[in-house]
Design a protein around this motif. Structure first.
Motif, PDB file in Angstrom:
ATOM      1  N   ILE A  81       0.857  -1.191   0.000  1.00 41.29           N
ATOM      2  CA  ILE A  81       0.000   0.000   0.000  1.00 41.29           C
ATOM      3  C   ILE A  81       0.892   1.240   0.000  1.00 41.29           C
ATOM      4  O   ILE A  81       0.899   2.010  -0.947  1.00 41.29           O
ATOM      5  N   TRP A  87      -1.580  -4.891   2.201  1.00 40.69           N
ATOM      6  CA  TRP A  87      -2.869  -5.547   2.362  1.00 40.69           C
ATOM      7  C   TRP A  87      -2.746  -6.916   1.721  1.00 40.69           C
ATOM      8  O   TRP A  87      -1.874  -7.153   0.887  1.00 40.69           O
ATOM      9  N   ILE A 120      -5.158  -6.081   6.491  1.00 37.24           N
ATOM     10  CA  ILE A 120      -4.136  -5.052   6.352  1.00 37.24           C
ATOM     11  C   ILE A 120      -3.094  -5.303   7.432  1.00 37.24           C
ATOM     12  O   ILE A 120      -3.425  -5.795   8.511  1.00 37.24           O
ATOM     13  N   SER A 132      -1.384  -6.833  12.469  1.00 39.29           N
ATOM     14  CA  SER A 132      -2.355  -7.043  11.397  1.00 39.29           C
ATOM     15  C   SER A 132      -3.776  -6.966  11.934  1.00 39.29           C
ATOM     16  O   SER A 132      -4.030  -7.162  13.120  1.00 39.29           O
TER      17      SER A 132
END
Length: 163
Positions: A81, A87, A120, A132
């Motif tokens: 990202i 992600w 993510i 996460s």
């Protein structure tokens, strides 16, 4: 000449915009959520390539009425990202065993499940830590109806040591 200049600008732009993601070769930690009482799972990730990995999760439940465990394996694709944020999405399967003790007697069985995964993550530069947040829907195929329905949504936070 225009083609050469245009090609040069495209290559320079590509060089500045491309940055590789940094997924760890190995990560070990905990995945903390709540899906049918499997609140905590021990999780292990193994990097397979630059943007693919395998994740194995072992969950257990030990309560007054039900004891159970499940093992889930997921193949994940990882995309960059920005900076240290990635992600990921994946799919996999699992199996488990359960036993229940209730006032009318006891019961036990096995289960198979299919799972998806989307989430993510953030990997710290200074320390080997990965945080996460993910959503993992699971569809159960029970031998003796561990659940009333066959769908189990699971949202969890994860913390892993990378090595």
């Amino acid at each position: 000449m225009k083609k050469v200049i245009l090609s040069a600008f495209m290559l320079i732009g590509l060089a500045f915009s491309a940055h590789s993601q940094d997924i760890s070769k190995n990560a070990l930690g905990l995945r903390l959520g709540d899906n049918d009482g499997f609140g905590g799972e021990v999780t292990y990730q193994r990097g397979l390539s630059k943007n693919n990995r395998l994740e194995l999760d072992l969950g257990w439940r030990n309560s007054n009425d039900v004891d159970a465990f499940k093992l889930v394996g997921l193949y994940q694709w990882v995309w960059d990202i920005d900076n240290n944020f990635n992600w990921y999405a994946g799919a996999g399967a699992g199996l488990g065993s359960w036993s229940s003790n209730y006032s009318g007697g006891s019961d036990s069985g096995t289960m198979l499940l299919a799972a998806g995964d989307i989430g993510i993550e953030y990997k710290f530069d200074e320390i080997p830590l990965l945080l996460s947040f993910d959503f993992r829907p699971e569809i159960y195929f029970d031998s003796d109806k561990y659940r009333e329905d066959s769908f189990g949504p699971d949202i969890a936070l994860g913390i892993k040591y990378c090595f």
